[in-house]
Design an enzyme around this catalytic site. Structure first.
Site, short mmCIF file in Angstrom:
data_model
loop_
_atom_site.label_atom_id
_atom_site.label_comp_id
_atom_site.label_asym_id
_atom_site.label_seq_id
_atom_site.Cartn_x
_atom_site.Cartn_y
_atom_site.Cartn_z
N LYS A 193 22.21 4.45 11.85
CA LYS A 193 22.46 4.14 12.25
C LYS A 193 24.54 4.06 12.81
O LYS A 193 24.63 3.39 14.12
CB LYS A 193 22.97 2.44 11.38
CG LYS A 193 21.31 1.54 11.29
CD LYS A 193 21.24 0.65 10.26
CE LYS A 193 19.62 0.92 9.94
NZ LYS A 193 19.77 -0.52 8.39
N HIS A 197 -10.47 17.45 10.04
CA HIS A 197 -10.49 17.94 11.43
C HIS A 197 -9.05 18.93 11.99
O HIS A 197 -9.37 18.80 13.35
CB HIS A 197 -11.74 17.57 12.62
CG HIS A 197 -12.87 17.34 11.91
ND1 HIS A 197 -13.76 18.24 12.22
CD2 HIS A 197 -13.29 16.51 10.92
CE1 HIS A 197 -14.82 17.72 11.52
NE2 HIS A 197 -14.44 16.25 10.91
N GLU A 218 11.48 6.09 0.80
CA GLU A 218 12.80 4.70 1.10
C GLU A 218 13.70 4.66 -0.57
O GLU A 218 14.78 4.68 -1.23
CB GLU A 218 13.19 3.77 1.78
CG GLU A 218 13.06 3.81 3.18
CD GLU A 218 13.81 2.72 3.70
OE1 GLU A 218 13.94 1.13 2.63
OE2 GLU A 218 14.07 2.17 4.78
O1 PA5 Z 1 13.39 -1.00 3.75
C1 PA5 Z 1 14.57 -1.50 4.49
O2 PA5 Z 1 15.75 -1.98 3.54
C2 PA5 Z 1 14.73 -1.84 5.94
O3 PA5 Z 1 13.28 -0.67 6.20
C3 PA5 Z 1 14.47 -2.72 6.32
O4 PA5 Z 1 13.78 -3.59 6.00
C4 PA5 Z 1 15.25 -2.17 8.45
O5 PA5 Z 1 15.74 -1.30 8.00
C5 PA5 Z 1 15.43 -3.79 8.45
O6 PA5 Z 1 16.13 -4.72 7.91
P1 PA5 Z 1 16.48 -5.67 8.80
O7 PA5 Z 1 15.23 -6.80 7.55
O8 PA5 Z 1 17.66 -5.68 7.63
O9 PA5 Z 1 16.21 -6.19 9.98
#
Ligand code: PA5
Length: 445
Positions: free
Chosen positions: A421, A307, A286
């Site tokens: 989303k 393996h 990310e």
């Molecule tokens: O790193 C990030 O921002 C995402 O992986 C969020 O942690 C994830 O989408 C969950 O979001 P939230 O904590 O707002 O529910």
């Protein structure tokens, strides 16, 4: 103490002048990070967290964990992405990948709200039937669909079992300090809340209440975790890649990326590290994967995956390099006895600890893979305990920030996560997404 980079297995892949040549890019990235002038600089809270975390909240986390340990056989942790992976990774690394099946005096811990699978949800519901349980809902935004839906179900279960007053004593909400549906719901219903600071992004949040409450409930020493992170925070500041292993790691992976190694495979020889691999994959994927750039983070647990993936790593397309996390000392060891009969022919392995055999597997593999053309960066840690894990978490976070700045991307945003989303909301008929719904349905049909 500490995590050291071994570049012994890289000589045929990274020349001395390349190594020297990357220093200015590392120094520039270091300047951006330390002067807080780089992209996403309003999300640098993680960098000072081990020194300036909220001590009052930390004490409340420990107190809540003690209460949960006393009154719950099962602890349900609801969250996804950065609000999930770090806690699970740390618990499995420190306790065991078999944590829930082990004999222990701490609650079983199940992670939900990280999938929309009704099968999985039903399975966990059946696990709490007739048992005392508590819930930790973790969501920074407070609106993420997967955890919000799971929380709705488990809040109902708690209220049915304990009544509204009893349920509120068993719900712990980790969320934004001021905003969001979850914060509003918590204030209205009187749940105990913990804060995800504004300037700490989800994937950098394991050292906040996000990770610390579940880790403490699992019986791990969160003071030691924070002390390890603090040691990394204090010790990994020199811009010189010869004096700072965190930056050396960032430098080496960047050199390999520039040479066409677009996949990094994080490898450990401990199954309990498998979820740390997943945490690493989110952190780096990310942070770096944007603007058409970035290393693709992948992972393996050896010798298991030798393996299955070993053939490709040894002999397949030259797209990847391995980063191997090696522990000098095993958490537990097993002495292999010599058998008089030697019917299985394994006496050549006997009269030594199994950790020695595991080490030889690593040595044999690193030599084979590098010979086959796959570069190996080796990260050597003394052992896998709370202190070292805290150190390692900070080490990877900082190397990730430096790596992102070297790539010229904002390591702290995740615009790409929003696309799915929006489509999902539109297809499910969420108010406000009507136009998109029509357009998507036309494409699907
Ligand atoms: O790193 C990030 O921002 C995402 O992986 C969020 O942690 C994830 O989408 C969950 O979001 P939230 O904590 O707002 O529910």
């Amino acid at each position: 103490m500490a995590l050291k980079v071994t570049d012994r297995y890289l000589s045929q892949f990274v020349s001395e002048h390349e190594y020297k040549g990357i220093q200015p890019a590392v120094t520039a990235a270091h300047e951006l990070l330390s002067s807080k002038t780089g992209l996403g600089n309003d999300f640098l809270g993680w960098a000072s967290l081990p020194g300036d975390y909220d001590k009052e909240e930390f004490a409340r986390i420990k107190a809540a964990a003690e209460r949960i340990k006393k009154n719950s056989e099962v602890f349900i942790v609801i969250g996804i992405g950065g609000s999930y992976l770090g806690a699970r990774a740390a618990i499995e690394a420190l306790r065991s990948s078999l944590y829930n099946s082990m004999k222990k005096d701490t609650p079983e811990i199940y992670f939900i709200g990280n999938t929309i699978s009704p099968t999985y949800l039903n399975d966990v519901i059946s696990l709490v039937e007739g048992r005392d349980f508590s819930v930790n809902i973790i969501s920074k935004s407070g609106t993420t669909t997967e955890p919000a839906l799971a929380f709705r179900v488990f809040r109902e279960l708690l209220e049915k079992k304990y009544g509204a007053d009893g349920a509120k004593e068993r719900i712990f909400a980790t969320t934004d300090a001021r905003r969001g549906t979850l914060k509003e719901l918590s204030d209205k219903n009187g749940y105990e809340t913990f804060v995800i600071p504004d300037n700490v992004g989800g994937r950098f949040s394991v050292l906040t209440a996000v990770g610390l409450l579940p880790i403490a409930v699992a019986g791990c020493d969160i003071d030691a975790v924070m002390n390890g992170a603090k040691a990394a925070m204090d010790g990994l500041n020199d811009p010189d890649i010869n004096k700072n292993d965190c930056y050396k790691y960032a430098a080496l992976r960047n050199i390999l990326y520039r040479k066409g190694r677009v996949v990094e495979m994080l490898v450990a020889y401990e199954p309990s590290f498998a979820m740390m691999n997943e945490w690493f994959k989110q952190l780096y994927g990310e942070s770096e994967g944007k603007d058409g750039k970035g290393l693709f983070p992948s992972s393996a647990v050896f010798s298991t995956d030798l393996h299955s993936l070993g053939q490709f790593i040894q002999d397949g397309s030259n797209i990847l390099f391995e980063t191997v996390v090696q522990f000098e000392k095993s958490q537990k060891d097993f002495y292999i006895e010599k058998l008089e009969s030697n019917g299985d022919g394994l006496n050549f392995l006997a009269e030594q600890n199994m950790s020695v055999v595991n080490r030889k597997a690593f040595e044999g593999t690193v030599l084979a893979h590098t010979e086959g053309g796959t570069p190996n960066i080796v990260l050597e840690a003394p052992e896998l305990n709370e202190f070292e894990l805290g150190y390692m978490i900070y080490f990877f976070e900082k190397a990730c920030a430096i790596s992102g700045y070297m790539l010229g991307v904002n390591p702290f945003d995740q615009p790409g996560v929003e696309s799915y989303k929006k489509n999902m909301f539109a297809l499910l008929g969420k108010p406000g997404y009507e136009d998109r719904k029509a357009e998507l349905e036309a494409r699907l049909n």
